[in-house]
Write a protein that holds these residues in place. Structure first.
Motif, PDB file in Angstrom:
ATOM      1  N   ALA A   5       0.139  -1.143   0.636  1.00 56.42           N
ATOM      2  CA  ALA A   5       0.340  -0.018   0.111  1.00 56.42           C
ATOM      3  C   ALA A   5       0.997   1.628   0.102  1.00 56.42           C
ATOM      4  N   GLU A   6       2.370   1.075   0.522  1.00 56.25           N
ATOM      5  CA  GLU A   6       2.677   2.374   0.524  1.00 56.25           C
ATOM      6  C   GLU A   6       3.031   3.012  -1.188  1.00 56.25           C
ATOM      7  N   PRO A   7       3.545   2.706  -1.737  1.00 59.25           N
ATOM      8  CA  PRO A   7       3.382   3.365  -3.352  1.00 59.25           C
ATOM      9  C   PRO A   7       2.139   2.792  -3.830  1.00 59.25           C
ATOM     10  N   ALA A   8       1.198   2.490  -3.838  1.00 62.39           N
ATOM     11  CA  ALA A   8       0.176   1.780  -4.658  1.00 62.39           C
ATOM     12  C   ALA A   8      -1.281   2.743  -4.212  1.00 62.39           C
ATOM     13  N   GLY A   9      -0.924   3.197  -3.469  1.00 58.97           N
ATOM     14  CA  GLY A   9      -2.107   4.267  -2.951  1.00 58.97           C
ATOM     15  C   GLY A   9      -3.253   3.778  -1.926  1.00 58.97           C
ATOM     16  N   GLU A  10      -4.365   4.131  -2.084  1.00 53.59           N
ATOM     17  CA  GLU A  10      -5.459   3.767  -1.019  1.00 53.59           C
ATOM     18  C   GLU A  10      -6.008   2.473  -1.260  1.00 53.59           C
ATOM     19  N   VAL A  11      -6.217   2.085  -2.141  1.00 53.94           N
ATOM     20  CA  VAL A  11      -7.651   1.031  -3.028  1.00 53.94           C
ATOM     21  C   VAL A  11      -6.842   0.058  -1.636  1.00 53.94           C
ATOM     22  N   LEU A  12      -5.541  -0.279  -1.403  1.00 52.49           N
ATOM     23  CA  LEU A  12      -5.384  -1.872  -0.521  1.00 52.49           C
ATOM     24  C   LEU A  12      -6.023  -1.206   0.892  1.00 52.49           C
ATOM     25  N   LEU A  13      -5.735  -0.057   1.547  1.00 54.36           N
ATOM     26  CA  LEU A  13      -6.592  -0.236   2.975  1.00 54.36           C
ATOM     27  C   LEU A  13      -7.624   0.395   2.342  1.00 54.36           C
ATOM     28  N   ASP A  14      -8.368   0.893   1.512  1.00 52.92           N
ATOM     29  CA  ASP A  14      -9.507   1.011   1.605  1.00 52.92           C
ATOM     30  C   ASP A  14     -10.848  -0.896   1.320  1.00 52.92           C
ATOM     31  N   LEU A  15      -9.629  -2.089   1.640  1.00 52.36           N
ATOM     32  CA  LEU A  15     -10.208  -3.169   0.990  1.00 52.36           C
ATOM     33  C   LEU A  15      -9.611  -3.370   2.223  1.00 52.36           C
ATOM     34  N   LEU A  16      -9.494  -3.346   3.504  1.00 53.52           N
ATOM     35  CA  LEU A  16      -9.640  -3.965   4.963  1.00 53.52           C
ATOM     36  C   LEU A  16      -9.793  -2.813   5.582  1.00 53.52           C
ATOM     37  N   VAL A  17     -10.079  -1.894   5.821  1.00 52.51           N
ATOM     38  CA  VAL A  17     -11.066  -0.863   6.121  1.00 52.51           C
ATOM     39  C   VAL A  17     -11.963  -1.149   6.422  1.00 52.51           C
ATOM     40  N   GLY A  18     -12.705  -1.818   4.816  1.00 51.14           N
ATOM     41  CA  GLY A  18     -13.966  -2.143   4.268  1.00 51.14           C
ATOM     42  C   GLY A  18     -14.437  -3.660   4.632  1.00 51.14           C
ATOM     43  N   ALA A  19     -13.824  -4.706   4.364  1.00 54.00           N
ATOM     44  CA  ALA A  19     -13.896  -5.973   5.665  1.00 54.00           C
ATOM     45  C   ALA A  19     -14.103  -5.749   7.090  1.00 54.00           C
ATOM     46  N   ALA A  20     -13.453  -5.022   7.612  1.00 52.11           N
ATOM     47  CA  ALA A  20     -13.442  -5.020   8.817  1.00 52.11           C
ATOM     48  C   ALA A  20     -14.451  -4.107   9.421  1.00 52.11           C
ATOM     49  N   GLY A  21     -14.768  -2.793   8.349  1.00 52.34           N
ATOM     50  CA  GLY A  21     -16.270  -1.787   9.172  1.00 52.34           C
ATOM     51  C   GLY A  21     -17.767  -3.395   9.024  1.00 52.34           C
ATOM     52  N   ARG A  22     -17.569  -4.535   7.946  1.00 50.47           N
ATOM     53  CA  ARG A  22     -18.597  -4.872   7.820  1.00 50.47           C
ATOM     54  C   ARG A  22     -19.486  -6.050   8.678  1.00 50.47           C
ATOM     55  N   SER A  23     -18.390  -6.183   9.861  1.00 46.98           N
ATOM     56  CA  SER A  23     -18.772  -6.771  11.056  1.00 46.98           C
ATOM     57  C   SER A  23     -19.108  -5.797  12.593  1.00 46.98           C
ATOM     58  N   GLU A  24     -20.483  -5.521  12.894  1.00 49.27           N
ATOM     59  CA  GLU A  24     -21.131  -4.898  13.662  1.00 49.27           C
ATOM     60  C   GLU A  24     -20.830  -4.701  14.835  1.00 49.27           C
ATOM     61  N   GLU A  25     -20.167  -5.909  15.355  1.00 51.26           N
ATOM     62  CA  GLU A  25     -20.812  -6.037  16.502  1.00 51.26           C
ATOM     63  C   GLU A  25     -18.533  -6.225  16.652  1.00 51.26           C
ATOM     64  N   ARG A  26     -17.631  -6.376  16.409  1.00 46.36           N
ATOM     65  CA  ARG A  26     -16.650  -6.827  16.245  1.00 46.36           C
ATOM     66  C   ARG A  26     -15.993  -5.480  15.688  1.00 46.36           C
ATOM     67  N   ARG A  27     -15.931  -4.858  15.149  1.00 46.21           N
ATOM     68  CA  ARG A  27     -15.564  -3.432  14.130  1.00 46.21           C
ATOM     69  C   ARG A  27     -14.605  -2.746  14.796  1.00 46.21           C
ATOM     70  N   GLY A  28     -14.989  -2.533  15.900  1.00 47.79           N
ATOM     71  CA  GLY A  28     -14.241  -1.828  16.608  1.00 47.79           C
ATOM     72  C   GLY A  28     -12.374  -2.634  17.228  1.00 47.79           C
TER      73      GLY A  28
END
Length: 653
Positions: free
Chosen positions: A574-597
Motif C-alpha cells: 500500500a505504500e507505493p500503490a495508493g489507497e485501494v488496499l487500505l480501503d479494502l481492509l478497512v471495508g472488510a473490518a467495517g462489515r462486522s457490526e459487533e466486532r468492528r472496533g
C-alpha cells in the motif's frame, strides 16, 4: 528423436498444518533450474509452427483484418493450414496481460460464448468451428462474442467450414486462405529440420511431387520428418532421391513385415531386445542394452550362466532383429518406421505383455545413464501411451500415472507420470475424457502427496496454456485440499496473476458459498496485493466486492497469527500503490457490526508491526499507518472521509 520438451517435478516445500490454525508462509520455494515446464511446450510448438509455416494465400489480409478489428474468420479448403495459420496469427499478439485460450463451446465446463466473462482484457482466443455440426450450433453466438472481444482489446480467430454460410454482419471479418505450394512447404520443413539446402535443392521426383501436391499440410510435415530420419539412417553415398523413396515406402502398411520379424525372433533374449528397440528406438546402445536386460530379467529365463566373454555382443544381437547402430551409437531398425510397426504388432498380438510394460518403463526411466536424457524418457512414455490410445484404452494411461506416483517414486517417475497424462490431454479424441478424469481426481479422490504433485504440474503446465479456466478449477480443488506443500497454491497464484478475468472467477468461486478455513487459506496465499496496484484491476467491482467479503471472513474466522503476515504484506504494497488496499481492509473490518472496533484495532496493530519490515523504510511506512488510522476514523464517523493532512509523525522505534 523428438524435440527436448520434457518436464521436471521439483522437490516439496513443507509447512506446518493440522486440524487447528491454518499457518501459511509468504515466501515461495525457489524455482528448480532443471524444470522445463510444459507451459513452455505450447509456446515452443507455436514458435516451431511459425518457423515452418509457409504463409498461405491471403495470410496478409488475415493479419490485417485481425489487427484492425480484433477478429478474423478463416475460411479455406480442409488441409490448407487454417488451424496452423490461426495459431500463428494469435502468437503474434502475445503480451504480458491476458491468456491464450482454445475455446471448447461444447464442453459443459466452459462459459457460453455469449457470456462476457469468457473474455478477459488482452486474451487471445482460438475458436475452431471447422466441423459443420459445431458451426451450425454456435455460429449464432459469434456476433456477441466478437463484440466482447472488441470491448476488451482481445483477439479472436475463428476457423469455419469451407464455403459455409456466414451472417452478413460478419462477412467483413471473413478471409479465405489458399493452400500454399506443397514443394515450398516441404522444403521449409526440411530446412527447419537442419538439412543443408544443397541436399534438397534439386527438383523433386515425380512421385513425391504428386504426393505432396494433394495431401494436407500435416501429411507434408510427416513426410519431411520421415525424409529426415531416412537421411540419418541411410548408408553413405545415397542422396535425396533415395531418402524420399524410403520415406514414401515407410508410409505403407508394414504390419506383415513386423509380424515376420517378431515370428523370426523366437528366443526370449531376442524378443526382449526387439521390444526394447521398438520402444527406445534411436536411443543410445548402452540404454537399449540395459533396458533389454531389465525386461529379460523380469519376464525371461535366468541370466546367462556362460562366461561373460562368451556372450553374444550387442551388434550381433541387433543384426538378428534387423537393427544396428549409427555412428553416434544410437540404435535403429534397418527399415524406416519398423519401430512403430513392431510396437503395434507386439501390442496387438502379445496382450499378456501389456501390463508388465508399464512397470518395466518405470524401471527404465530410473536408469542412471548420461545417455538416458529427458527427451529419451519422454519418447519412451509417449510411445507406450500411444499404444494405449491407438487401441482405445485411455484408462491404461491413467493407471500408469497413478502407479508411477507412489510414495517411493523418484523425481524421474513423477516426470514420466506427468508426460503420460500430457499425452492423453493432447490427444484429440480422448482429451475431454482426461480432463474429466483429472477433475475427479482433483476434487474427490484421496491422493498421495506424489500424485497430487503430478496433478499440479499437469494442470499448471499442460492444461493452463490452452484451457486456463479448466486449469483454474482443478488447481483450486487441489489447493483447498493441500497439506504439507504450497505447490497448488503457488500455481494458482501464478495463473490468476496473468489475467484479471481468471482472478475474478476465482474470487467468485471463493465467495459463492460460505468459505471454509481451507478456502480462506487459499485466498490469503493466492490474492497477491501487487495485482491490485494496477488501477484498472483494482477499480473493477467484480474484484473489490469479493475481496472485501473474503477479507471480512479472514478477519472474523481466522486467528490473527494466521492473517497478520498477509496483512503486513498488504500494508507494504500500500505504500507505493495508493489507497485501494487500505480501503479494502478497512471495508472488510467495517462489515462486522459487533466486532468492528476490535478488528480495526487489530489492523492498526498489524500496520504498526509492518513498519519494522517495510521495504521503503519506517518513515514511509508510518505514513501508510497514519492513512489507515484516518480511514478507520472515517469509517467510524470520527473524521472526514477526505485525505488526512500531511503526517508529522517521525520514525517509530
Amino acid at each position: 528423436m523428438s524435440q527436448n520438451n520434457h518436464t521436471s517435478v521439483g522437490s516439496s516445500h513443507f509447512t506446518n498444518t493440522g486440524d487447528g490454525d491454518v499457518h501459511m508462509h509468504l515466501n515461495t520455494e525457489p524455482q528448480d533450474t532443471r524444470r522445463t515446464a510444459f507451459r513452455s511446450v505450447a509456446d515452443d510448438q507455436l514458435r516451431w509452427l511459425r518457423r515452418v509455416l509457409v504463409a498461405p494465400g491471403n495470410m496478409g489480409e488475415a493479419r490485417a483484418t485481425l489487427a484492425e478489428t480484433g477478429t478474423v474468420i478463416l475460411d479455406g479448403v480442409p488441409g490448407s493450414g487454417r488451424t496452423s495459420a490461426a495459431q500463428v496469427l494469435l502468437r503474434e499478439y502475445h503480451r504480458d496481460s491476458g491468456v491464450y485460450n482454445e475455446l471448447l463451446p461444447d464442453d459443459d465446463e466452459q462459459l457460453p460464448l455469449r457470456d462476457a466473462e469468457l473474455v478477459g482484457t488482452g486474451d487471445r482466443l482460438l475458436l475452431d468451428l471447422s466441423d459443420p455440426a459445431r458451426w451450425s450450433a454456435y455460429r449464432g453466438d459469434l456476433s456477441t462474442l466478437r463484440k466482447t472481444v472488441h470491448e476488451r482489446d482481445a483477439h479472436l480467430v475463428v476457423v469455419m467450414p469451407h464455403d459455409d454460410t456466414l451472417d452478413a454482419g460478419l462477412q467483413p471479418f471473413r478471409v479465405e486462405i489458399a493452400r500454399p505450394p506443397g514443394p515450398y512447404v516441404l522444403k521449409r520443413h526440411l530446412r527447419t529440420h537442419g538439412l543443408p539446402y544443397a541436399e534438397y535443392v534439386r527438383q523433386l521426383d515425380p512421385e513425391s511431387e504428386k504426393f505432396i501436391d494433394r495431401c494436407p499440410m500435416r501429411e507434408i510435415a510427416h513426410f519431411a520428418d520421415r525424409i529426415r530420419r531416412a537421411r540419418e539412417s541411410a548408408r553413405p553415398g545415397v542422396g535425396f532421391g533415395h531418402w524420399c523413396a524410403t520415406a514414401r515406402k515407410a508410409r505403407h502398411d508394414r504390419h506383415k513385415e513386423a509380424a515376420q520379424l517378431v515370428a523370426g525372433s523366437t528366443e526370449a533374449p531376442a524378443r526382449a531386445l526387439l521390444v526394447t528397440v521398438a520402444l527406445l528406438h534411436e536411443a543410445h546402445a548402452d540404454v537399449v542394452h540395459h533396458a533389454a536386460a531389465l525386461l529379460l530379467k523380469s519376464h525371461g529365463p535366468g541370466p546367462d550362466q556362460a562366461p561373460l566373454l562368451q556372450h553374444m555382443d550387442l551388434a550381433q544381437r541387433l543384426k538378428g532383429i534387423k537393427a544396428g547402430t549409427d555412428p553416434g551409437g544410437c540404435v535403429r531398425f534397418d527399415e524406416l518406421d519398423h519401430d512403430s510397426a513392431v510396437r503395434a504388432h507386439i501390442w496387438d498380438h502379445m496382450p499378456d505383455l501389456r501390463p508388465h510394460l508399464g512397470a518395466w518403463a518405470a524401471n527404465v526411466v530410473d536408469i542412471a545413464d548420461p545417455h538416458l536424457t529427458p527427451a529419451v524418457r519422454d519418447e519412451l512414455v509417449a510411445r507406450l501411451a500411444g499404444e494405449y490410445l491407438r487401441t482405445g484404452r485411455p484408462e491404461g494411461i491413467a493407471s500408469l500415472a497413478v502407479n508411477w506416483s507412489t510414495p517411493a517414486a523418484g523425481q524421474r517417475r513423477l516426470e514420466a507420470a506427468v508426460h503420460a497424462l500430457a499425452c492423453g490431454l493432447n490427444h484429440s479424441a480422448y482429451a475431454g475424457g482426461f480432463r474429466e478424469r483429472i477433475y475427479q481426481w482433483c476434487r474427490d479422490h484421496r491422493l498421495t502427496d506424489e500424485f497430487a504433485q503430478v496433478l499440479v504440474q499437469v494442470c499448471a503446465d499442460v492444461l493452463a496454456p490452452t484451457q486456463p479456466d479448466m486449469a483454474l478449477t482443478r488447481l483450486f480443488h487441489l489447493a483447498r485440499r493441500e497439506h504439507g506443500t504450497t505447490r497448488a497454491r503457488d500455481a494458482l497464484r501464478e495463473l490468476v496473476g496473468k489475467s484479471g478475468r481468471l482472478h475474478r472467477r476465482l474470487l467468485d468461486r471463493l465467495t459463492r458459498y460460505d468459505p471454509t478455513p481451507s478456502d480462506l487459506a487459499v485466498f490469503l496465499h493466492v490474492s497477491d496485493p501487487e495485482l491490485l496496484t494496477d488501477p484498472a484491476r483494482a477499480a473493477e467491482d467484480g474484484v473489490r466486492r469479493p475481496l472485501t467479503a473474503c477479507w471480512h471472513a479472514v478477519l472474523t474466522e481466522l486467528p490473527r497469527s494466521t492473517w497478520q503476515p498477509y496483512a503486513e504484506h498488504w500494508f507494504h504494497c500500500a505504500e507505493p500503490a495508493g489507497e485501494v488496499l487500505l480501503d479494502l481492509l478497512v471495508g472488510a473490518a467495517g462489515r462486522s457490526e459487533e466486532r468492528r472496533g476490535e478488528l480495526f484495532a487489530a489492523l492498526y496493530t498489524a500496520a504498526r508491526a509492518a513498519e519494522r519490515t517495510a521495504p521503503g523504510g519506517p518513515v514511509r511506512a508510518a505514513g501508510t499507518t497514519e492513512l489507515l488510522l484516518h480511514k478507520i476514523g472515517a469509517a467510524q464517523g470520527l473524521g472526514p472521509a477526505g485525505p488526512p493532512p500531511s503526517s508529522t509523525r517521525g520514525t517509530r522505534p
